[in-house]
Design a protein around this motif. Structure first.
Motif, PDB file in Angstrom:
ATOM      1  N   ARG A 164       0.832  -1.202   0.000  1.00  9.43           N
ATOM      2  CA  ARG A 164       0.000   0.000   0.000  1.00  9.43           C
ATOM      3  C   ARG A 164       0.870   1.257   0.000  1.00  9.43           C
ATOM      4  O   ARG A 164       2.034   1.221   0.403  1.00  9.43           O
ATOM      5  N   LEU A 165       0.250   2.344  -0.437  1.00  8.07           N
ATOM      6  CA  LEU A 165       0.919   3.651  -0.405  1.00  8.07           C
ATOM      7  C   LEU A 165      -0.092   4.693   0.078  1.00  8.07           C
ATOM      8  O   LEU A 165      -1.298   4.587  -0.221  1.00  8.07           O
ATOM      9  N   ARG A 166       0.428   5.688   0.750  1.00  7.99           N
ATOM     10  CA  ARG A 166      -0.453   6.786   1.155  1.00  7.99           C
ATOM     11  C   ARG A 166      -0.419   7.841   0.054  1.00  7.99           C
ATOM     12  O   ARG A 166       0.660   8.398  -0.259  1.00  7.99           O
ATOM     13  N   ILE A 167      -1.572   8.079  -0.534  1.00  6.51           N
ATOM     14  CA  ILE A 167      -1.675   8.923  -1.729  1.00  6.51           C
ATOM     15  C   ILE A 167      -2.416  10.211  -1.388  1.00  6.51           C
ATOM     16  O   ILE A 167      -3.498  10.178  -0.782  1.00  6.51           O
ATOM     17  N   ASN A 168      -1.849  11.326  -1.810  1.00  7.93           N
ATOM     18  CA  ASN A 168      -2.510  12.617  -1.609  1.00  7.93           C
ATOM     19  C   ASN A 168      -3.513  12.901  -2.720  1.00  7.93           C
ATOM     20  O   ASN A 168      -4.624  13.353  -2.489  1.00  7.93           O
ATOM     21  N   GLU A 169      -3.091  12.640  -3.969  1.00 11.13           N
ATOM     22  CA  GLU A 169      -4.004  12.866  -5.097  1.00 11.13           C
ATOM     23  C   GLU A 169      -3.485  12.144  -6.337  1.00 11.13           C
ATOM     24  O   GLU A 169      -2.283  11.904  -6.488  1.00 11.13           O
ATOM     25  N   ILE A 170      -4.427  11.768  -7.198  1.00 12.42           N
ATOM     26  CA  ILE A 170      -4.097  11.245  -8.525  1.00 12.42           C
ATOM     27  C   ILE A 170      -4.914  12.078  -9.507  1.00 12.42           C
ATOM     28  O   ILE A 170      -6.136  12.207  -9.352  1.00 12.42           O
ATOM     29  N   PHE A 171      -4.249  12.686 -10.472  1.00 13.62           N
ATOM     30  CA  PHE A 171      -4.978  13.561 -11.387  1.00 13.62           C
ATOM     31  C   PHE A 171      -4.321  13.554 -12.763  1.00 13.62           C
ATOM     32  O   PHE A 171      -3.170  13.139 -12.926  1.00 13.62           O
ATOM     33  N   HIS A 172      -5.065  14.032 -13.730  1.00 10.99           N
ATOM     34  CA  HIS A 172      -4.647  14.054 -15.127  1.00 10.99           C
ATOM     35  C   HIS A 172      -4.427  15.501 -15.536  1.00 10.99           C
ATOM     36  O   HIS A 172      -5.305  16.348 -15.323  1.00 10.99           O
ATOM     37  N   SER A 173      -3.255  15.798 -16.072  1.00  9.97           N
ATOM     38  CA  SER A 173      -2.973  17.178 -16.487  1.00  9.97           C
ATOM     39  C   SER A 173      -1.914  17.138 -17.585  1.00  9.97           C
ATOM     40  O   SER A 173      -1.603  16.073 -18.119  1.00  9.97           O
ATOM     41  N   TYR A 216       9.955  27.576  -0.596  1.00  7.93           N
ATOM     42  CA  TYR A 216       9.057  27.890  -1.727  1.00  7.93           C
ATOM     43  C   TYR A 216       8.072  26.760  -2.013  1.00  7.93           C
ATOM     44  O   TYR A 216       7.415  26.759  -3.038  1.00  7.93           O
ATOM     45  N   CYS A 217       7.980  25.787  -1.139  1.00  8.52           N
ATOM     46  CA  CYS A 217       7.188  24.588  -1.442  1.00  8.52           C
ATOM     47  C   CYS A 217       5.760  24.954  -1.855  1.00  8.52           C
ATOM     48  O   CYS A 217       5.086  25.727  -1.182  1.00  8.52           O
ATOM     49  N   ASP A 218       5.316  24.378  -2.976  1.00  8.34           N
ATOM     50  CA  ASP A 218       3.956  24.639  -3.446  1.00  8.34           C
ATOM     51  C   ASP A 218       3.043  23.420  -3.257  1.00  8.34           C
ATOM     52  O   ASP A 218       1.940  23.386  -3.792  1.00  8.34           O
ATOM     53  N   THR A 219       3.540  22.430  -2.519  1.00  6.23           N
ATOM     54  CA  THR A 219       2.693  21.252  -2.271  1.00  6.23           C
ATOM     55  C   THR A 219       2.644  20.911  -0.775  1.00  6.23           C
ATOM     56  O   THR A 219       2.619  19.735  -0.400  1.00  6.23           O
ATOM     57  N   GLU A 220       2.594  21.959   0.031  1.00  4.30           N
ATOM     58  CA  GLU A 220       2.527  21.712   1.489  1.00  4.30           C
ATOM     59  C   GLU A 220       1.280  20.913   1.855  1.00  4.30           C
ATOM     60  O   GLU A 220       1.273  20.203   2.860  1.00  4.30           O
ATOM     61  N   TYR A 221       0.258  21.025   1.026  1.00  4.91           N
ATOM     62  CA  TYR A 221      -0.979  20.275   1.299  1.00  4.91           C
ATOM     63  C   TYR A 221      -0.754  18.767   1.244  1.00  4.91           C
ATOM     64  O   TYR A 221      -1.601  17.988   1.708  1.00  4.91           O
ATOM     65  N   ALA A 222       0.393  18.354   0.669  1.00  7.19           N
ATOM     66  CA  ALA A 222       0.691  16.913   0.574  1.00  7.19           C
ATOM     67  C   ALA A 222       1.538  16.416   1.751  1.00  7.19           C
ATOM     68  O   ALA A 222       1.870  15.237   1.811  1.00  7.19           O
ATOM     69  N   PHE A 223       1.897  17.291   2.675  1.00 10.48           N
ATOM     70  CA  PHE A 223       2.758  16.861   3.791  1.00 10.48           C
ATOM     71  C   PHE A 223       2.066  15.803   4.661  1.00 10.48           C
ATOM     72  O   PHE A 223       2.693  14.869   5.129  1.00 10.48           O
ATOM     73  N   HIS A 224       0.766  15.985   4.889  1.00 13.11           N
ATOM     74  CA  HIS A 224       0.085  15.098   5.848  1.00 13.11           C
ATOM     75  C   HIS A 224      -1.182  14.455   5.294  1.00 13.11           C
ATOM     76  O   HIS A 224      -1.556  13.371   5.739  1.00 13.11           O
ATOM     77  N   LEU A 264      -0.467  28.135 -17.301  1.00 13.50           N
ATOM     78  CA  LEU A 264      -1.811  27.839 -17.801  1.00 13.50           C
ATOM     79  C   LEU A 264      -2.886  28.085 -16.747  1.00 13.50           C
ATOM     80  O   LEU A 264      -3.949  28.640 -17.038  1.00 13.50           O
ATOM     81  N   TRP A 265      -2.619  27.638 -15.505  1.00 11.82           N
ATOM     82  CA  TRP A 265      -3.697  27.586 -14.510  1.00 11.82           C
ATOM     83  C   TRP A 265      -3.404  28.329 -13.210  1.00 11.82           C
ATOM     84  O   TRP A 265      -4.256  28.373 -12.321  1.00 11.82           O
ATOM     85  N   GLY A 266      -2.168  28.858 -13.040  1.00 15.93           N
ATOM     86  CA  GLY A 266      -1.811  29.481 -11.768  1.00 15.93           C
ATOM     87  C   GLY A 266      -1.417  28.429 -10.747  1.00 15.93           C
ATOM     88  O   GLY A 266      -1.272  27.252 -11.065  1.00 15.93           O
ATOM     89  N   ASP A 267      -1.231  28.874  -9.510  1.00 16.19           N
ATOM     90  CA  ASP A 267      -0.727  28.006  -8.456  1.00 16.19           C
ATOM     91  C   ASP A 267      -1.895  27.309  -7.756  1.00 16.19           C
ATOM     92  O   ASP A 267      -2.285  27.661  -6.644  1.00 16.19           O
ATOM     93  N   VAL A 268      -2.443  26.296  -8.433  1.00 18.72           N
ATOM     94  CA  VAL A 268      -3.594  25.577  -7.846  1.00 18.72           C
ATOM     95  C   VAL A 268      -3.252  24.090  -7.751  1.00 18.72           C
ATOM     96  O   VAL A 268      -2.480  23.562  -8.560  1.00 18.72           O
ATOM     97  N   ALA A 269      -3.836  23.428  -6.779  1.00 18.43           N
ATOM     98  CA  ALA A 269      -3.634  21.980  -6.628  1.00 18.43           C
ATOM     99  C   ALA A 269      -4.380  21.231  -7.730  1.00 18.43           C
ATOM    100  O   ALA A 269      -5.355  21.740  -8.288  1.00 18.43           O
ATOM    101  N   GLY A 270      -3.907  20.043  -8.050  1.00 21.13           N
ATOM    102  CA  GLY A 270      -4.617  19.165  -8.987  1.00 21.13           C
ATOM    103  C   GLY A 270      -4.473  19.551 -10.434  1.00 21.13           C
ATOM    104  O   GLY A 270      -5.225  19.114 -11.292  1.00 21.13           O
ATOM    105  N   LYS A 271      -3.447  20.405 -10.754  1.00 25.25           N
ATOM    106  CA  LYS A 271      -3.194  20.814 -12.137  1.00 25.25           C
ATOM    107  C   LYS A 271      -1.717  20.659 -12.466  1.00 25.25           C
ATOM    108  O   LYS A 271      -0.886  20.837 -11.604  1.00 25.25           O
TER     109      LYS A 271
END
Ligand code: SF4
Length: 220
Positions: free
Chosen positions: A10-19, A45-53, A213-220
């Motif tokens: 198993r793995l702990r996954i924050n998100e899987i998305f298509h971009s 400068y981390c832009d994925t802090e939402y993935a820390f936990h 293309l989309w700015g600094d947003v998650a899932g892109k």
């Protein structure tokens, strides 16, 4: 299968998305991103802090199935720091076996020796401006091949000068592609481009396509 064996798969996954892949060699290709939870570093400068936990546990079969469902040829395993979860190595091999073009984005702080040789590794070199330069694992450098890329995120002129010297000191330009990116909002892209041209520096300038293309947003 015992509970321990199940856990190993198993793995702990924050998100899987298509971009679209926004960086490195496969830039512009439709890509499935598998973002693993957790990172032992704290770059300023981390832009994925939402993935820390945040994240849920998934078994590798379910992850592979979800990746396949998008119908893309390219897969990027990222984080956080994906190698912080040892099962990441199994996932990478499984994705290669399934015929995907697989890339791995890693901080450069952990050992890349066991990563499947079919994977294109995008390895960060942390500059002083990241505040994590002490974490660079120089033992990784001899393992790099022409399939791999080293990525410097430049936060200032001091960072740029440090990176030039670091390339020379470790003989990195001949090992693999070297990418220089301006830190988003910290160095104007044209300024970094001018520095590279003025120095005739043989590195590859890159911008993060997804942010244009989309700015600094998650899932892109
Ligand atoms: S290594 Fe990557 S995920 Fe971890 S803190 Fe640095 S930028 Fe964020």
């Amino acid at each position: 299968m015992s509970e321990a064996n199940l856990k190993r798969e198993r793995l702990r996954i924050n998100e899987i998305f298509h971009s679209l892949q926004g960086e490195a060699d496969a830039v512009g290709y439709p890509t499935v991103f598998v973002r693993l939870t957790g990172c032992p570093l704290r770059c300023q400068y981390c832009d994925t802090e939402y993935a820390f936990h945040a994240g849920d546990w998934h078994d590798l079969d379910a992850i592979a199935e979800r990746v396949s469902s998008f119908g893309a040829r390219h897969v990027c395993v990222t984080g956080g720091e994906p190698l912080a979860q040892p099962n990441c190595l199994t996932l990478l091999t499984r994705l290669c076996d399934a015929g995907f073009e697989v890339s791995l984005e890693t901080s450069g702080a952990l050992d890349i020796a066991e990563v499947d040789a079919r994977v294109s590794r995008v390895v960060d070199v942390k500059t002083p401006g990241s505040r994590e330069a002490a974490r660079n694992r120089i033992e990784n450098f001899p393992l790099l091949t022409q399939r791999d890329q080293l990525k410097f995120v430049i936060c200032s002129r001091e960072d740029y000068d440090w990176s030039k010297a670091y390339l020379r000191e470790h003989g990195l330009s001949a090992r693999c592609q070297v990418l220089f990116s301006p830190s988003y909002t910290q160095v104007p892209p044209a300024t970094l481009a001018e520095w590279i041209l003025a120095d005739r520096l043989q590195v590859r300038f890159q911008l993060q396509l997804h942010k244009i293309l989309w700015g600094d947003v998650a899932g892109k």
